[in-house]
Write an enzyme that holds these catalytic residues in place. Structure first.
Site, PDB file in Angstrom:
ATOM      1  N   GLU A   1      -2.742   0.223   1.509  1.00 34.61           N
ATOM      2  CA  GLU A   1      -1.379  -0.601   1.765  1.00 34.61           C
ATOM      3  C   GLU A   1      -0.721  -0.003   2.845  1.00 34.61           C
ATOM      4  O   GLU A   1      -0.165  -0.928   3.648  1.00 34.61           O
ATOM      5  CB  GLU A   1      -0.483  -0.585   0.661  1.00 34.61           C
ATOM      6  CG  GLU A   1       0.640  -1.382   0.376  1.00 34.61           C
ATOM      7  CD  GLU A   1       1.462  -1.446  -0.682  1.00 34.61           C
ATOM      8  OE1 GLU A   1       2.249  -2.335  -0.832  1.00 34.61           O
ATOM      9  OE2 GLU A   1       1.060  -0.504  -1.730  1.00 34.61           O
ATOM     10  N   ASP A   2      -0.552   1.222   2.961  1.00 40.40           N
ATOM     11  CA  ASP A   2       0.585   1.737   4.080  1.00 40.40           C
ATOM     12  C   ASP A   2      -0.308   2.237   5.329  1.00 40.40           C
ATOM     13  O   ASP A   2       0.566   2.737   6.283  1.00 40.40           O
ATOM     14  CB  ASP A   2       1.130   2.726   3.424  1.00 40.40           C
ATOM     15  CG  ASP A   2       1.895   2.535   2.360  1.00 40.40           C
ATOM     16  OD1 ASP A   2       2.211   1.242   2.161  1.00 40.40           O
ATOM     17  OD2 ASP A   2       2.204   3.136   1.382  1.00 40.40           O
TER      18      ASP A   2
END
Length: 726
Positions: A95-96
């Site tokens: 996600e990051d």
């Protein structure tokens, strides 16, 4: 456009001991139960995660990689397998960071990638509170858990570390995260049997939400008076001495209450701090199940047991796999002494729940294992989700299932069913099978015939009596407890109600169209489809149901269908009154679309009229109802109704009875009503003095003749001064 390739993981060397930061050394110390090759794999995952998160920091200013490593350490302390620890270290990368699922799968395997992907989806969930959390978000969590329970273990560890480092957040964020933890994550940990995680989440959530209250209670717990400490030591020494005489190998731990448990007990039971703390708790760990029962006998011989406070969770485990013997004893000064007896394996499962499956293999695959029970719970929730009518309804059911305070009931065949506390015989019926619940008419509890609303006690035998003609009743929703029962009843009522509404709506629209020399069948298909499209009805049945429920006036719909498409409808009036000689006949089997006014309580045989009410359908009133004057202001909503030749069911009625105010008068009146084969729904005093009492009896009757018979029987009583129907 050329496809964008996923960045591959760089082939960096595995760091040596000298290059390891302190937080990694602490993590590897916790993961020392793994082999050297697995430790090297964890270091590789850390190097990949550190490179991916390079430049990212937490609100505290620390490098971001310290957080996933700390999450992995929480899981290592639970002795989870290496795949779970790898996924924990990498759980925020998809996600990051630019790192992809495919790159993780190629480097660390498909299982690790699946776990990381599952946690990533959970990270996108935002729970504000139970009411506002969307069913779709909760469904994603359940689906991820159903594929691999380790997903929720990583998520719980992630939440635990976030709670430990909550001080860096703003005051508003601390409050929101703490409330979310207490309302969602701590109950999930409890439902999965992870008591250590649950207890710490509750304590940290309580501290963040109510710091002053937490500080006061914690200080009081720590500063226990010397007398109490001496008494605890005395009880422990006495129990240890008696167990040693019986040559029972054991360990005894005194249990200290947490600030959260003290706070909740003070609030829910309305007790003072001294009352809550005036209970001593001990846990006795033994080597075999047989010795647990032996030690129980020793404890009962040492101190007298408190009657009705013994629970055997070894023979009948809790839904989350918890097993233990619970008893309460009278201590040396009369104070209650709570004692739990269990084996070492049971203690491990009680503390770690489903996490114990990976760290204690012996017997962990049995039908009573925490993991299999957790899968069964999740499967049941997913089934309920598909049947729930709305997101809030689904979450309402989940709330019930998140609290494992249970009652254990036996089927006639000896099977054990665990249900939430205060569950009824009807809840038991739906727990057996949805069809059994839908066709239930009564129950036998320990051989005694009882109503379906009866709440059986722990350990009782329940048998459900069914009839094929029986169908769920709306009143059932008032007393069922379980989410499965509530969902099944609502679903069945909607199905029955929708069919009745379509039939009634068809009749009402036909009546209105007849005045325009038309009918539903004769309306041109183009006109009908145009009207349905303009008003966003997917099909004709939806329109007919809406008419029956009072959301559309049949006269206005008739004008639109019999005229040109797009005809401007009159705002007021203009409706076609139903023909007096062509009334809608009431059979008593209509559900949800025809109801009876509480103001006049009509019964078969009364002269009646119907009033079209939005959302309620046709409400039937007597022609002498005092509210008729108000209804005359909206003649377009009048519906001509009448009683069919054969009307089924019982109808509510009310009697105003004046009696001599003397002992036994009420009982004699009630007996007379029962002799007339009428059920009494409720009784209340309207007036009362020394000589006369005026009572209102709510009763159930079949028709006007039946209520007249009841009145005659009551009037014959010498204690009765007057009777009249209300």
């Amino acid at each position: 456009m050329l496809p964008v390739e996923s960045p591959a993981i760089p082939a960096a060397p595995v760091p040596d001991d000298a290059a390891l930061p302190q937080y990694m050394r602490e993590f590897e110390k916790a993961a020392a139960y793994l082999g050297p090759g697995q430790i090297a794999l964890l270091r590789r995952a850390w190097a990949v995660g550190a490179a991916a998160h390079a430049g990212q920091t937490r609100k505290s200013g620390e490098p971001y990689i310290t957080h996933p490593v700390a999450v992995a350490q929480v899981l290592a302390e639970q002795r989870l397998d290496v795949e779970t620890l790898l996924a924990a270290i990498l759980h925020d990368t998809i996600e990051d960071t630019p790192l992809t699922r495919e790159a993780i799968a190629s480097e660390f395997g498909e299982t690790v990638a699946e776990l990381v992907d599952g946690v990533t989806k959970l990270d996108k969930l935002q729970f504000r509170d139970r009411q506002e959390a969307t069913a779709e978000s909760f469904r994603k969590m359940l689906l991820a858990m159903s594929r691999d329970l380790r997903v929720i273990l990583i998520k719980l560890a992630d939440r635990l570390h976030n709670m430990r480092t909550l001080g860096a957040q703003s005051a508003e964020a601390r409050t929101r995260i703490a409330r979310e933890t207490l309302e969602i994550y701590a109950p999930i940990a409890q439902r999965l049997g992870m008591n250590l995680v649950k207890a710490e989440l509750q304590d940290l959530g309580f501290r963040a939400l109510h710091p002053w209250r937490h500080a006061v209670i914690e200080k009081r717990i720590r500063s226990q008076p010397l007398l109490r400490r001496e008494l605890m030591a005395k009880i422990e020494a006495t129990l240890a001495q008696k167990l040693a005489k019986e040559k029972l190998e054991h360990r005894i731990h005194s249990r200290v209450k947490s600030p959260w448990s003290v706070y909740t007990k003070m609030r829910t039971e309305n007790k003072s701090f001294a009352q809550v703390m005036d209970v001593f708790g001990f846990r006795i760990i033994l080597d075999r199940v047989a010795n647990c029962y032996h030690a129980l006998g020793v404890a009962h011989a040492t101190y007298k047991p408190l009657d009705a406070r013994f629970r055997d969770f070894i023979a009948i485990p809790k839904a989350n796999g918890y097993q233990s013997l619970h008893t309460v004893l009278f201590g040396p000064d009369g104070s209650p002494v709570e004692v739990q007896l269990r084996t070492a394996e049971m203690d491990l499962v009680a503390e770690k729940g489903i996490a114990a499956h990976w760290s204690y293999k012996d017997g962990a695959e049995g039908p009573n294992s925490a993991q299999s029970r957790a899968y069964n719970w999740i499967t049941g929730l997913l089934e309920a989700q598909t049947a729930a009518g709305s997101p809030l309804e689904f979450l309402e059911n989940v709330k019930v299932d998140l609290f494992p305070d249970e009652v254990y009931l036996f089927s006639p065949k000896g099977d054990i069913l665990a249900l939430p506390r205060n569950s009824t015989a009807l809840d038991f019926a739906y727990a057996v099978h949805t069809d059994v619940g839908n066709q239930a008419v009564a129950a036998r509890v320990d051989g005694k015939l009882v109503p379906l609303r009866t709440a059986p006690s722990n350990g009782q035998r329940v048998e459900i009596i069914t009839a094929r003609s029986s169908v769920p009743k709306p009143q059932w929703l008032e007393f069922v407890v379980t989410g499965k029962a509530r969902t099944a009843i609502r679903q069945q009522l909607k199905l029955i109600g929708h069919e009745d509404a379509v039939q009634l709506g068809h009749r009402m629209l036909d009546r209105a169209l007849e005045t325009l020399a038309s009918s539903v069948e004769r309306v041109p298909e183009a006109h009908l489809q145009a009207y349905l499209g303009e008003n966003r009805y997917p099909r004709l049945e939806a329109l007919l149901a809406d008419i029956a429920l009072g959301n559309r006036m049949p006269g206005q719909v008739a004008l639109a269908l019999a005229g040109e498409p797009g005809l401007e409808l009159p705002r007021k009036g203009g409706a076609i009154p139903a023909l007096a000689h062509d009334r809608i006949m009431i059979t008593g089997t209509e559900r949800g679309v025809i109801s009876f006014g509480n103001c006049c309580l009509p019964v078969p045989g009364d002269e009646v009229m119907g009033f079209h009410t939005s959302g309620r359908g046709v409400v039937v009133h007597r022609l002498d109802c005092p509210n008729i004057v108000d209804y005359r202001k909206s003649p377009e909503r009048w519906v001509a109704v009448g009683w069919d030749r054969k009307v089924e069911g019982d109808f509510a009625a009310a009697l105003r009875i004046e009696v001599d105010n003397r002992p036994g008068a009420l009982a004699r009146v009630a007996a007379a009503i029962a002799e007339a084969e009428s059920n009494i729904d409720r009784v209340e005093y309207l007036e009362r003095d020394i000589n006369v009492a005026v009572l209102r009896f709510g009763i159930e009757v079949r028709d006007r003749r039946h209520i007249a018979n009841v009145i005659r029987r009551v009037r014959r009583l010498q204690v009765v001064l007057g009777v009249q129907r209300i």
